[in-house]
Motif scaffolding. Structure first.
Motif, PDB file in Angstrom:
ATOM      1  N   TYR A 133      -7.164   0.896  -6.169  1.00 31.58           N
ATOM      2  CA  TYR A 133      -7.094   2.248  -5.630  1.00 31.58           C
ATOM      3  C   TYR A 133      -8.238   2.476  -4.641  1.00 31.58           C
ATOM      4  CZ  TYR A 133      -4.325   2.775  -9.888  1.00 31.58           C
ATOM      5  OH  TYR A 133      -3.390   2.610 -10.880  1.00 31.58           O
ATOM      6  N   LEU A 134      -8.011   3.419  -3.740  1.00 32.97           N
ATOM      7  CA  LEU A 134      -9.070   3.906  -2.875  1.00 32.97           C
ATOM      8  C   LEU A 134      -8.986   5.424  -2.871  1.00 32.97           C
ATOM      9  CD1 LEU A 134     -11.387   3.035  -0.959  1.00 32.97           C
ATOM     10  CD2 LEU A 134      -9.770   3.376   0.931  1.00 32.97           C
ATOM     11  N   GLN A 135      -9.916   6.055  -3.569  1.00 35.18           N
ATOM     12  CA  GLN A 135     -10.002   7.511  -3.574  1.00 35.18           C
ATOM     13  C   GLN A 135     -10.836   7.938  -2.368  1.00 35.18           C
ATOM     14  OE1 GLN A 135      -8.615   9.895  -5.689  1.00 35.18           O
ATOM     15  NE2 GLN A 135      -9.454  11.360  -4.222  1.00 35.18           N
ATOM     16  N   GLU A 142       0.830  -1.195   0.000  1.00 34.32           N
ATOM     17  CA  GLU A 142       0.000   0.000   0.000  1.00 34.32           C
ATOM     18  C   GLU A 142       0.870   1.252   0.000  1.00 34.32           C
ATOM     19  OE1 GLU A 142      -2.010  -3.026   2.839  1.00 34.32           O
ATOM     20  OE2 GLU A 142      -0.006  -2.288   2.395  1.00 34.32           O
ATOM     21  N   SER A 143       0.366   2.316  -0.607  1.00 38.19           N
ATOM     22  CA  SER A 143       1.044   3.612  -0.595  1.00 38.19           C
ATOM     23  C   SER A 143      -0.002   4.705  -0.740  1.00 38.19           C
ATOM     24  CB  SER A 143       2.077   3.698  -1.725  1.00 38.19           C
ATOM     25  OG  SER A 143       1.443   3.588  -2.982  1.00 38.19           O
ATOM     26  N   GLY A 144       0.443   5.938  -0.499  1.00 42.93           N
ATOM     27  CA  GLY A 144      -0.446   7.075  -0.684  1.00 42.93           C
ATOM     28  C   GLY A 144      -0.993   7.683   0.592  1.00 42.93           C
ATOM     29  N   GLY A 145      -0.692   7.079   1.736  1.00 42.78           N
ATOM     30  CA  GLY A 145      -1.152   7.644   2.988  1.00 42.78           C
ATOM     31  C   GLY A 145      -0.404   8.919   3.329  1.00 42.78           C
ATOM     32  N   SER A 185      -8.499  15.292   0.583  1.00 40.81           N
ATOM     33  CA  SER A 185      -8.578  14.039  -0.176  1.00 40.81           C
ATOM     34  C   SER A 185      -7.220  13.352  -0.217  1.00 40.81           C
ATOM     35  CB  SER A 185      -9.029  14.312  -1.611  1.00 40.81           C
ATOM     36  OG  SER A 185     -10.318  14.884  -1.657  1.00 40.81           O
ATOM     37  N   LEU A 186      -7.266  12.037  -0.328  1.00 41.07           N
ATOM     38  CA  LEU A 186      -6.086  11.223  -0.573  1.00 41.07           C
ATOM     39  C   LEU A 186      -6.485  10.090  -1.493  1.00 41.07           C
ATOM     40  CD1 LEU A 186      -4.452  10.745   2.964  1.00 41.07           C
ATOM     41  CD2 LEU A 186      -3.462  12.008   1.044  1.00 41.07           C
ATOM     42  N   ARG A 187      -5.516   9.595  -2.257  1.00 39.16           N
ATOM     43  CA  ARG A 187      -5.739   8.385  -3.045  1.00 39.16           C
ATOM     44  C   ARG A 187      -4.721   7.336  -2.627  1.00 39.16           C
ATOM     45  NH1 ARG A 187      -5.601   6.928  -9.511  1.00 39.16           N
ATOM     46  NH2 ARG A 187      -3.342   7.056  -9.191  1.00 39.16           N
ATOM     47  N   LEU A 188      -5.225   6.234  -2.122  1.00 37.93           N
ATOM     48  CA  LEU A 188      -4.377   5.111  -1.748  1.00 37.93           C
ATOM     49  C   LEU A 188      -4.223   4.169  -2.932  1.00 37.93           C
ATOM     50  CD1 LEU A 188      -5.754   4.263   1.812  1.00 37.93           C
ATOM     51  CD2 LEU A 188      -4.063   5.988   1.129  1.00 37.93           C
ATOM     52  N   THR A 189      -3.042   3.574  -3.019  1.00 32.85           N
ATOM     53  CA  THR A 189      -2.751   2.613  -4.074  1.00 32.85           C
ATOM     54  C   THR A 189      -2.297   1.300  -3.451  1.00 32.85           C
ATOM     55  OG1 THR A 189      -2.095   4.348  -5.619  1.00 32.85           O
ATOM     56  CG2 THR A 189      -1.290   2.129  -6.075  1.00 32.85           C
ATOM     57  N   CYS A 190      -2.773   0.214  -4.005  1.00 30.48           N
ATOM     58  CA  CYS A 190      -2.361  -1.122  -3.585  1.00 30.48           C
ATOM     59  C   CYS A 190      -1.771  -1.822  -4.804  1.00 30.48           C
ATOM     60  CB  CYS A 190      -3.541  -1.897  -3.042  1.00 30.48           C
ATOM     61  SG  CYS A 190      -3.200  -3.637  -2.681  1.00 30.48           S
ATOM     62  N   ALA A 191      -0.484  -2.083  -4.756  1.00 29.02           N
ATOM     63  CA  ALA A 191       0.198  -2.746  -5.859  1.00 29.02           C
ATOM     64  C   ALA A 191       0.432  -4.211  -5.506  1.00 29.02           C
ATOM     65  CB  ALA A 191       1.526  -2.059  -6.137  1.00 29.02           C
ATOM     66  N   ALA A 192      -0.021  -5.097  -6.391  1.00 34.46           N
ATOM     67  CA  ALA A 192       0.104  -6.535  -6.149  1.00 34.46           C
ATOM     68  C   ALA A 192       1.253  -7.113  -6.958  1.00 34.46           C
ATOM     69  CB  ALA A 192      -1.189  -7.238  -6.517  1.00 34.46           C
ATOM     70  N   SER A 193       1.917  -8.112  -6.353  1.00 37.68           N
ATOM     71  CA  SER A 193       3.047  -8.730  -7.047  1.00 37.68           C
ATOM     72  C   SER A 193       2.602  -9.736  -8.085  1.00 37.68           C
ATOM     73  CB  SER A 193       3.954  -9.438  -6.046  1.00 37.68           C
ATOM     74  OG  SER A 193       3.246 -10.492  -5.409  1.00 37.68           O
ATOM     75  N   GLY A 194       1.379 -10.249  -7.931  1.00 39.37           N
ATOM     76  CA  GLY A 194       0.895 -11.255  -8.857  1.00 39.37           C
ATOM     77  C   GLY A 194      -0.384 -10.820  -9.548  1.00 39.37           C
ATOM     78  N   VAL A 252      -3.002   6.867   7.461  1.00 36.00           N
ATOM     79  CA  VAL A 252      -3.753   8.053   7.061  1.00 36.00           C
ATOM     80  C   VAL A 252      -4.110   8.820   8.324  1.00 36.00           C
ATOM     81  CG1 VAL A 252      -5.908   8.904   6.064  1.00 36.00           C
ATOM     82  CG2 VAL A 252      -4.674   7.021   4.963  1.00 36.00           C
ATOM     83  N   THR A 253      -3.732  10.083   8.376  1.00 35.13           N
ATOM     84  CA  THR A 253      -4.041  10.931   9.521  1.00 35.13           C
ATOM     85  C   THR A 253      -4.786  12.161   9.036  1.00 35.13           C
ATOM     86  OG1 THR A 253      -2.043  10.178  10.669  1.00 35.13           O
ATOM     87  CG2 THR A 253      -3.085  12.195  11.473  1.00 35.13           C
ATOM     88  N   VAL A 254      -5.965  12.359   9.610  1.00 35.58           N
ATOM     89  CA  VAL A 254      -6.794  13.511   9.253  1.00 35.58           C
ATOM     90  C   VAL A 254      -6.844  14.430  10.473  1.00 35.58           C
ATOM     91  CG1 VAL A 254      -8.995  14.311   8.369  1.00 35.58           C
ATOM     92  CG2 VAL A 254      -8.149  12.023   7.752  1.00 35.58           C
ATOM     93  N   SER A 255      -6.218  15.576  10.342  1.00 32.31           N
ATOM     94  CA  SER A 255      -6.107  16.468  11.485  1.00 32.31           C
ATOM     95  C   SER A 255      -5.897  17.898  11.010  1.00 32.31           C
ATOM     96  CB  SER A 255      -4.946  16.031  12.378  1.00 32.31           C
ATOM     97  OG  SER A 255      -4.760  16.949  13.431  1.00 32.31           O
TER      98      SER A 255
END
Length: 114
Positions: free
Chosen positions: A78-80, A6-9, A17-26, A110-113
């Protein structure tokens, strides 16, 4: 076996807004892909799922604000996240479920503050 990263936090103000990305190896074409989140001392809670045929579901507390999507050619999900609230602060995890076996990433904070 599938490895997920996972990345994007990060830190964002309320309403941001944030967009999280999940990259899979397979290959994740046949996987139901999900996002979940966890705060310290609490169980992991469901956020959203997208099935191989594109069926999508959301937890009520993110419905209308978060959008899950997948790009199978890139083995990526992705998670927008829009209109973020302080209660959305958590470690967000990506999961792949393939033929009854679940794989999890290590999460992204992810921190919302204000």
């Amino acid at each position: 076996q599938v490895q997920l990263v996972e990345s994007g936090g990060g830190l964002v103000h309320p309403g941001g807004s944030l967009r999280l990305t999940c990259a899979a190896s397979g290959n994740i074409n046949i996987a139901a892909m999900s996002w979940a989140r966890q705060t310290p001392g609490n169980p992991r809670e469901y956020v959203a799922t997208i099935t191989p045929d594109g069926t999508i579901s959301y937890a009520d507390y993110v419905k209308g604000r978060f959008t899950i999507s997948r790009e199978n050619t890139l083995n990526t999900v992705y998670l927008q996240m829009n209109n973020l609230k302080p209660d959305d602060t958590a470690v967000y995890y990506c999961a792949a479920k393939i033929v009854g076996t679940s794989y999890w990433g290590l999460g992204t904070q992810v921190t919302v503050s204000s």
